[in-house]
Design an enzyme around this catalytic site. Structure first.
Site, PDB file in Angstrom:
ATOM      1  N   TYR A  11     -12.134   5.186 -14.953  1.00 34.32           N
ATOM      2  CA  TYR A  11     -12.268   4.011 -14.084  1.00 34.32           C
ATOM      3  C   TYR A  11     -12.949   2.850 -14.821  1.00 34.32           C
ATOM      4  O   TYR A  11     -12.509   1.700 -14.747  1.00 34.32           O
ATOM      5  CB  TYR A  11     -13.067   4.407 -12.845  1.00 34.32           C
ATOM      6  CG  TYR A  11     -13.197   3.360 -11.774  1.00 34.32           C
ATOM      7  CD1 TYR A  11     -12.172   3.155 -10.856  1.00 34.32           C
ATOM      8  CD2 TYR A  11     -14.362   2.602 -11.650  1.00 34.32           C
ATOM      9  CE1 TYR A  11     -12.299   2.205  -9.852  1.00 34.32           C
ATOM     10  CE2 TYR A  11     -14.500   1.659 -10.646  1.00 34.32           C
ATOM     11  CZ  TYR A  11     -13.464   1.458  -9.751  1.00 34.32           C
ATOM     12  OH  TYR A  11     -13.594   0.519  -8.753  1.00 34.32           O
ATOM     13  N   LYS A  69     -11.190  -0.752 -15.526  1.00 34.91           N
ATOM     14  CA  LYS A  69     -11.744  -1.981 -14.974  1.00 34.91           C
ATOM     15  C   LYS A  69     -12.166  -2.962 -16.078  1.00 34.91           C
ATOM     16  O   LYS A  69     -12.080  -4.178 -15.906  1.00 34.91           O
ATOM     17  CB  LYS A  69     -12.920  -1.656 -14.057  1.00 34.91           C
ATOM     18  CG  LYS A  69     -12.514  -0.984 -12.748  1.00 34.91           C
ATOM     19  CD  LYS A  69     -11.521  -1.831 -11.965  1.00 34.91           C
ATOM     20  CE  LYS A  69     -11.349  -1.339 -10.529  1.00 34.91           C
ATOM     21  NZ  LYS A  69     -10.374  -2.156  -9.757  1.00 34.91           N
ATOM     22  N   ASP A 118       0.856  -1.182   0.000  1.00 35.68           N
ATOM     23  CA  ASP A 118       0.000   0.000   0.000  1.00 35.68           C
ATOM     24  C   ASP A 118       0.894   1.234   0.000  1.00 35.68           C
ATOM     25  O   ASP A 118       2.059   1.169   0.417  1.00 35.68           O
ATOM     26  CB  ASP A 118      -0.904   0.005   1.243  1.00 35.68           C
ATOM     27  CG  ASP A 118      -2.205   0.771   1.022  1.00 35.68           C
ATOM     28  OD1 ASP A 118      -3.259   0.136   0.920  1.00 35.68           O
ATOM     29  OD2 ASP A 118      -2.141   2.017   0.945  1.00 35.68           O
ATOM     30  N   ASP A 137       4.027   1.464  -4.510  1.00 33.71           N
ATOM     31  CA  ASP A 137       3.245   2.133  -5.549  1.00 33.71           C
ATOM     32  C   ASP A 137       3.194   1.156  -6.719  1.00 33.71           C
ATOM     33  O   ASP A 137       4.223   0.869  -7.346  1.00 33.71           O
ATOM     34  CB  ASP A 137       3.937   3.436  -5.953  1.00 33.71           C
ATOM     35  CG  ASP A 137       3.221   4.165  -7.087  1.00 33.71           C
ATOM     36  OD1 ASP A 137       2.341   3.562  -7.736  1.00 33.71           O
ATOM     37  OD2 ASP A 137       3.562   5.331  -7.342  1.00 33.71           O
TER      38      ASP A 137
END
Length: 247
Positions: free
Chosen positions: A155, A159, A37, A62
């Site tokens: 997004y 996805k 994270d 990252d």
């Protein structure tokens, strides 16, 4: 026998939300976990809550950096001696309409979701091939990648790309015994979703036949299934966790 007894898993975006729920479920079923994270403080707190260094280690990462992703796999090998499972969960949102979205907002979301997932699959597959013991890779997509959402051209595209990437990688890696599957959550209860305007929440709820939002643990249960031998003859699949929304 726990479903993931003595297996080592790397989970990106593992400090909170769905990623943390998956990590907790894996640990409950006998796995050792490396959490990646960008939030170092939350990362260390999460690892401690999961049981500390004997079962969970937090490594800042990252996912847009191949070297930092490789650092997660190196930590798994150095700490737990193997890499059996990868969950590509790290993600961000930079919502805006097509008219107002900046190039940076588009590029950043694509980099974290799409390049980050590619970095993970590519790096984990190399380790798993070397181990010659197979493995399971689970990629977090979204219902947005199936139907597209207003204000999420970045997004939704990312996805949807994860679904295509998962299927292509599944075909390439099957003969190595490495399974690649995806999960597409719908409206899952979290700090982020509960902060949305009431009108937006009500609209989304009206689209769900089951009449409620999902919980992170319900996504974690599906991840457990895909990580375990219960799904040993499944690869290239996309499992929707949506309460029937847009079925």
């Amino acid at each position: 026998m726990p479903l993931l007894n003595k297996r080592a898993a790397v989970i990106t975006g593992g400090a909170q939300g769905i990623g943390y729920a998956i990590a907790r479920r894996f640990v409950d079923e006998g796995a050792k976990v490396i959490l990646g994270d960008v939030d170092s403080t939350s990362l260390q707190n999460a690892a401690e809550r999961l049981g500390g260094p004997e079962v969970a280690l937090g490594v800042r990462c990252d996912v847009t950096s191949p070297d930092e992703v490789q650092g997660l796999f190196a930590a798994a090998l150095d700490t737990f001696g193997a890499l059996d499972i990868l969950v590509n969960n790290a993600g961000i949102t930079r919502d805006a309409t097509l008219r107002t979205m900046t190039e940076d907002q588009f590029d950043r979301v694509m980099a974290v979701h799409l390049k980050g997932t590619w970095n993970g699959i590519r790096g984990a597959a190399a380790v798993m091939r070397e181990q010659k013991s197979g493995g399971a890779i689970i990629n977090l997509s979204s219902l947005s990648g199936k139907v597209g959402m207003i204000g999420q051209t970045n997004y939704s595209a990312a996805k949807a790309g994860i679904i295509g990437m998962s299927k292509a990688a599944a075909k390439e890696l099957a003969h190595h015994g490495i399974r690649v599957n995806a999960i597409a959550p719908g409206l899952i209860r979290s700090a982020m979703t509960e902060a949305m305007p009431q009108r937006a929440w009500d609209q989304k709820m009206s689209e769900i036949p089951m009449g409620r939002a999902g919980e992170p643990d319900e996504v974690a249960d599906v991840a457990l299934f895909l990580a375990s031998d219960l799904s040993s003859y499944m690869t290239g699949t996309v499992l929707e966790v949506t309460g029937g929304r847009f079925m």
